[in-house]
Design a protein around this motif. Structure first.
Motif, PDB file in Angstrom:
ATOM      1  N   SER A  25       0.833  -1.204   0.000  1.00 30.63           N
ATOM      2  CA  SER A  25       0.000   0.000   0.000  1.00 30.63           C
ATOM      3  C   SER A  25       0.870   1.257   0.000  1.00 30.63           C
ATOM      4  CB  SER A  25      -0.931   0.004   1.220  1.00 30.63           C
ATOM      5  OG  SER A  25      -1.849  -1.061   1.164  1.00 30.63           O
ATOM      6  N   LEU A  26       1.882   1.280   0.857  1.00 29.20           N
ATOM      7  CA  LEU A  26       2.774   2.439   0.903  1.00 29.20           C
ATOM      8  C   LEU A  26       3.569   2.580  -0.396  1.00 29.20           C
ATOM      9  CD1 LEU A  26       4.113   2.221   4.571  1.00 29.20           C
ATOM     10  CD2 LEU A  26       2.576   3.954   3.630  1.00 29.20           C
ATOM     11  N   ALA A  27       3.987   1.454  -0.973  1.00 31.52           N
ATOM     12  CA  ALA A  27       4.726   1.522  -2.237  1.00 31.52           C
ATOM     13  C   ALA A  27       3.849   2.098  -3.350  1.00 31.52           C
ATOM     14  CB  ALA A  27       5.227   0.131  -2.628  1.00 31.52           C
ATOM     15  N   LEU A  28       2.593   1.666  -3.393  1.00 30.94           N
ATOM     16  CA  LEU A  28       1.664   2.186  -4.404  1.00 30.94           C
ATOM     17  C   LEU A  28       1.453   3.690  -4.225  1.00 30.94           C
ATOM     18  CD1 LEU A  28      -0.382   1.786  -6.694  1.00 30.94           C
ATOM     19  CD2 LEU A  28      -2.078   1.158  -4.958  1.00 30.94           C
ATOM     20  N   GLY A  29       1.203   4.107  -2.986  1.00 31.37           N
ATOM     21  CA  GLY A  29       0.982   5.525  -2.740  1.00 31.37           C
ATOM     22  C   GLY A  29       2.209   6.362  -2.991  1.00 31.37           C
ATOM     23  N   LEU A  30       3.377   5.878  -2.575  1.00 30.57           N
ATOM     24  CA  LEU A  30       4.608   6.641  -2.784  1.00 30.57           C
ATOM     25  C   LEU A  30       4.969   6.734  -4.262  1.00 30.57           C
ATOM     26  CD1 LEU A  30       6.865   5.392   0.161  1.00 30.57           C
ATOM     27  CD2 LEU A  30       5.981   7.710  -0.189  1.00 30.57           C
ATOM     28  N   ALA A  31       4.651   5.693  -5.030  1.00 30.16           N
ATOM     29  CA  ALA A  31       4.901   5.754  -6.472  1.00 30.16           C
ATOM     30  C   ALA A  31       4.119   6.906  -7.092  1.00 30.16           C
ATOM     31  CB  ALA A  31       4.518   4.433  -7.131  1.00 30.16           C
ATOM     32  N   GLY A  32       2.850   7.039  -6.713  1.00 29.91           N
ATOM     33  CA  GLY A  32       2.052   8.156  -7.215  1.00 29.91           C
ATOM     34  C   GLY A  32       2.565   9.496  -6.726  1.00 29.91           C
ATOM     35  N   TYR A  33       2.981   9.554  -5.466  1.00 32.30           N
ATOM     36  CA  TYR A  33       3.479  10.807  -4.898  1.00 32.30           C
ATOM     37  C   TYR A  33       4.760  11.265  -5.594  1.00 32.30           C
ATOM     38  CZ  TYR A  33       5.038  14.125  -1.315  1.00 32.30           C
ATOM     39  OH  TYR A  33       5.468  15.247  -0.640  1.00 32.30           O
ATOM     40  N   VAL A  34       5.676  10.330  -5.810  1.00 34.00           N
ATOM     41  CA  VAL A  34       6.929  10.666  -6.495  1.00 34.00           C
ATOM     42  C   VAL A  34       6.650  11.117  -7.931  1.00 34.00           C
ATOM     43  CG1 VAL A  34       9.090   9.711  -7.379  1.00 34.00           C
ATOM     44  CG2 VAL A  34       8.366   9.193  -5.051  1.00 34.00           C
ATOM     45  N   ALA A  35       5.689  10.468  -8.598  1.00 36.87           N
ATOM     46  CA  ALA A  35       5.330  10.869  -9.960  1.00 36.87           C
ATOM     47  C   ALA A  35       4.771  12.288  -9.986  1.00 36.87           C
ATOM     48  CB  ALA A  35       4.317   9.883 -10.540  1.00 36.87           C
ATOM     49  N   VAL A  36       3.938  12.626  -9.001  1.00 35.70           N
ATOM     50  CA  VAL A  36       3.393  13.989  -8.916  1.00 35.70           C
ATOM     51  C   VAL A  36       4.507  14.998  -8.680  1.00 35.70           C
ATOM     52  CG1 VAL A  36       1.956  15.529  -7.523  1.00 35.70           C
ATOM     53  CG2 VAL A  36       1.094  13.291  -8.193  1.00 35.70           C
ATOM     54  N   LEU A  37       5.436  14.673  -7.769  1.00 32.61           N
ATOM     55  CA  LEU A  37       6.561  15.576  -7.502  1.00 32.61           C
ATOM     56  C   LEU A  37       7.420  15.776  -8.742  1.00 32.61           C
ATOM     57  CD1 LEU A  37       7.645  14.278  -3.971  1.00 32.61           C
ATOM     58  CD2 LEU A  37       6.515  16.445  -4.486  1.00 32.61           C
TER      59      LEU A  37
END
Length: 214
Positions: A25-37
């Protein structure tokens, strides 16, 4: 005390599943967060976004590595079938719930880390920016977490989502006033709610029950 095979097999089955739930779950969310950044840095060329991307991309690699290890343990323990069934049952509503839960969990984690850093130094520009972004994500994902589903959402999920949404609204109000990083009470609340980043995905999966049916 006598330990039979069934009792000893429960941790062997449950621990890999819990690791998989939390870190995937954290990996999925962080992947999206890093992409947004990355997108924000490419469009604005703001150094704060670049520094945040560098920090959280390294965190993502560590989390992803643990998630991959958890997958291997999951398969070895024979838990991959019920875990996969829990993730795909009720398509597309169920995957949508899990995605929103992952984003909510990530926002709580990012916000808690940023709040802890701002507690030490309120002039940390990157942490202030990350805290504001996390607050905004809580405002979005909190109501979505409650709304998604068939009207029979577990009470624990609803409570966690409402608490996260209210925290995000509080942060939004402080952002509107211009200084969330200056509120020690708000920073303390965000840090204290940091463990919900782990509890939220676990509660989401427990609500289905199939993933942890030992």
């Amino acid at each position: 005390m006598h330990f039979d095979a069934l009792l000893l097999s429960r941790p062997q089955f449950g621990v890999p599943v819990l690791l998989l739930i939390v870190f995937s779950s954290l990996a999925l969310g962080l992947a999206g967060y890093v992409a947004v950044l990355e997108g924000l840095w490419l469009t604005t060329r703001t150094d704060a976004f670049l520094k945040l991307r560098s920090l959280w991309s390294r965190t993502f690699l560590v989390v992803f590595g643990i998630a991959a290890l958890a997958v291997g343990l999951d398969v070895a323990a024979g838990a991959s079938a019920p875990t996969w069934a829990a993730a795909t049952n009720g398509f597309p509503a169920r995957p949508a719930q899990l995605i929103v839960s992952a984003l909510l969990s990530t926002a709580l984690a990012v916000g808690a880390v940023s709040a802890a850093r701002l507690w030490k130094g309120p002039d940390d520009v990157e942490s202030c920016l990350a805290l504001r972004m996390a607050s905004g994500m809580l405002v979005i994902c909190g109501p979505l977490e409650v709304a998604l589903g068939d009207g029979a959402r577990p009470r624990l999920i609803i409570g966690l989502a409402l608490a996260a949404g209210l925290l995000g609204l509080w942060g939004g109000l402080l952002c509107w006033r211009g200084s969330p990083e200056r509120s020690r009470l708000f920073l303390s609340a965000f840090v204290l709610m940091g463990p919900l980043a782990v509890l939220t995905p676990v509660a989401e999966w427990l609500g289905d029950g199939a993933a942890l049916r030992l």
